[in-house]
Design a protein around this motif. Sequence first.
Motif, PDB file in Angstrom:
ATOM      1  N   VAL A  13       1.459   3.212   3.536  1.00  0.00           N
ATOM      2  CA  VAL A  13       0.010   3.811   3.926  1.00  0.00           C
ATOM      3  C   VAL A  13      -0.485   2.792   4.661  1.00  0.00           C
ATOM      4  O   VAL A  13      -0.806   1.779   4.392  1.00  0.00           O
ATOM      5  CB  VAL A  13      -0.813   4.347   2.805  1.00  0.00           C
ATOM      6  CG1 VAL A  13      -2.022   5.066   3.525  1.00  0.00           C
ATOM      7  CG2 VAL A  13      -0.087   5.335   2.023  1.00  0.00           C
TER       8      VAL A  13
ATOM      9  N   ASN B 240      -5.360   4.888   7.336  1.00  0.00           N
ATOM     10  CA  ASN B 240      -4.837   5.635   6.075  1.00  0.00           C
ATOM     11  C   ASN B 240      -3.667   6.676   6.568  1.00  0.00           C
ATOM     12  O   ASN B 240      -3.419   7.523   5.856  1.00  0.00           O
ATOM     13  CB  ASN B 240      -5.907   6.503   5.426  1.00  0.00           C
ATOM     14  CG  ASN B 240      -5.606   6.680   3.841  1.00  0.00           C
ATOM     15  OD1 ASN B 240      -5.170   6.012   3.328  1.00  0.00           O
ATOM     16  ND2 ASN B 240      -6.006   8.021   3.413  1.00  0.00           N
TER      17      ASN B 240
ATOM     18  N   TYR C 154       0.214   7.736   7.065  1.00  0.00           N
ATOM     19  CA  TYR C 154       1.446   7.643   6.161  1.00  0.00           C
ATOM     20  C   TYR C 154       2.511   7.414   7.043  1.00  0.00           C
ATOM     21  O   TYR C 154       3.055   7.920   8.031  1.00  0.00           O
ATOM     22  CB  TYR C 154       1.623   9.148   5.378  1.00  0.00           C
ATOM     23  CG  TYR C 154       0.843   9.178   4.286  1.00  0.00           C
ATOM     24  CD1 TYR C 154      -0.574   8.949   4.119  1.00  0.00           C
ATOM     25  CD2 TYR C 154       1.371   9.668   3.226  1.00  0.00           C
ATOM     26  CE1 TYR C 154      -1.380   8.798   2.903  1.00  0.00           C
ATOM     27  CE2 TYR C 154       0.578   9.751   2.093  1.00  0.00           C
ATOM     28  CZ  TYR C 154      -0.543   9.629   1.930  1.00  0.00           C
ATOM     29  OH  TYR C 154      -1.385   9.442   0.850  1.00  0.00           O
TER      30      TYR C 154
ATOM     31  N   ASN D  66       0.589  -1.058   0.036  1.00  0.00           N
ATOM     32  CA  ASN D  66      -0.114  -0.031   0.009  1.00  0.00           C
ATOM     33  C   ASN D  66       0.822   1.242   0.145  1.00  0.00           C
ATOM     34  O   ASN D  66       0.486   2.259   0.301  1.00  0.00           O
ATOM     35  CB  ASN D  66      -0.970   0.030   1.268  1.00  0.00           C
ATOM     36  CG  ASN D  66      -2.362   0.999   1.088  1.00  0.00           C
ATOM     37  OD1 ASN D  66      -2.705   0.927  -0.168  1.00  0.00           O
ATOM     38  ND2 ASN D  66      -2.577   1.481   2.085  1.00  0.00           N
TER      39      ASN D  66
ATOM     40  N   GLU E   4      -2.326  12.177  -2.625  1.00  0.00           N
ATOM     41  CA  GLU E   4      -2.104  11.088  -1.921  1.00  0.00           C
ATOM     42  C   GLU E   4      -0.946  10.259  -2.576  1.00  0.00           C
ATOM     43  O   GLU E   4      -0.688  10.374  -3.614  1.00  0.00           O
ATOM     44  CB  GLU E   4      -3.344  10.341  -2.040  1.00  0.00           C
ATOM     45  CG  GLU E   4      -4.490  10.699  -1.609  1.00  0.00           C
ATOM     46  CD  GLU E   4      -4.801  10.652   0.029  1.00  0.00           C
ATOM     47  OE1 GLU E   4      -4.183   9.686   0.572  1.00  0.00           O
ATOM     48  OE2 GLU E   4      -5.609  10.822   0.512  1.00  0.00           O
TER      49      GLU E   4
END
Length: 560
Positions: free
Chosen positions: A50, A55, A57, A47, A264
């Motif tokens: 992430v 979500n 970082y 991912n 993102e």
Amino acid sequence: MNLDHVFKKTLVRPFAGIRKKPEVPEGLLCKCSMCKKAIVAEDVRKNFYVCPSCNGYFRVRAQERIARIADEGSFLEWDQDLVGKNPMEFEGYEEKIAAARLKTRLKEAVVTGQCTIGGEPCVLCVMDGRFMMASMGEAVGEKITRAAEEATKKKLPIIIFTCSGGARMQEGIISLMQMAKTSAALKRHSDEGLLYISVLTDPTTGGVTASFAMEADIILAEPKALIGFAGPRVIEQTTGQRLPAGFQRAEFLLEHGFVDRIVERHEQKKVLTDLLHLHSVSAELKISSFAEKTEIENVKAAEENIQKKYSAWDRVCFSRDKKRPIGYDYINALIDQFYEFHGDRIMTDDKAVTAGIGFFNGQPVTVIAQEKNENFGMCSPQGYRKALRLMRQAEKFHRPILCFVDTPGAACGIEAEEHGQGEAIARNLFEMSSLKTPILSILIGEGGSGGALALAVADEVWMMENAVYSILSPEGFSSILWKDSKRAKEAADSMKLTAADLKKAGIVERVFEEPEHFSKDQMEDVAEALRSQIDQFLLKYGSMDSIELCEHRYQRFRKY
């Protein structure tokens, strides 16, 4: 096993009170610093680091980021063996550097080199927070400076992923000098008309924020990244104030006008590819196949046949109709691959102005639109400053500027005056008069006073059939001259504010017919007529040199 509790100690001998963590194979799990949950490490890697749960970082190693952003096999590293010294002869510093090198397998806190992204060549610099918090010492500053110099020499754009705790204290004043050195190199790069994009990651603070991180043409940021000059703890200790939630995060900087866009991780390569492509397409302007002479004659005929059954006041009412297309509708109808940018780089982002770049018939353009659905299109000083920032950027990259004007007037009030509304409008008039790139302004609704003119100092000004353009609203006009705002209908007739009136007076060059009860659902035919004429405009003014272009614009307004 319940992963939510995997890092918590559990009783193994209740009566003795002995606790221990469950045994987990090394490297199988990791813990998110935000939600504190245990996560399968492989899921995090897949991912792009992430957290799949919240979500959040994770920080990314430089080589990992390069592998994700650069085209496969394209990255050629520069200055791999460049290392700094110990200019202050600071005790223990060399040992600390050696330990960082052993831990990270890097020689310094930034990796620089050349690559392609989406097939577009560029220079790429990536900072790595594992190496002494990516603090900037002589070696980091030198590598960034050399990368900028090489990008200038090769006429390439430069992209820098920033991550830093600031200056490297152990190098003292030498570290401070890197701020000036890197800034000077990037200024030379900018003066050559070359693109610089910075991507701010967590954390970007101190001397890096106060130098190359915030000097880019386009500033992107990762979500929730900490970005600031002084760290939050330093601010709280110095001021004694408790900082608000979200202070110095990427979203805070976007709201306050210092970041163009939050991106993102999963979309970063596409966004960078698109931005590089927008800046690599030739500025040569070519007429499209549909912009034929017959189309031009049809538009001229439509101007002459505009319905005269409506009064000036009717058209004022049409211009204010809430169903009428607004700036963003015109952008959607005419501009491909539009990227909106935010902020005036001073204090805020005014949403009454949409500004960005995109393609018009394959040609890169800068687009600025007043938005009637935000504060009635009444721009603050920050809105005009954002518009001017994007106009200056358009001049640098030789992009034509399209402005869609729709406002009853500039924002008024205590705050607008405190922030210099008059100065902001004046500055736009001053700068637009001599911008060395074509400017087209189209009045799509209300065009009120200096608030409209601040986006209409153009090579040509066009109007939609039911747009209006005047010194003041009819209500304000009648209140000032006749002390009676109820005479607005009478004022509208006297003010000569309709498209037909203004075309006859030579204030505007083109008028475009509208369908009755004009709404965004009826944009297709209007967009087609506009498209052919904009193409002709770009051909005509794009072929002028900068001296001829500025002289034409000067004489256009000199005649009034």
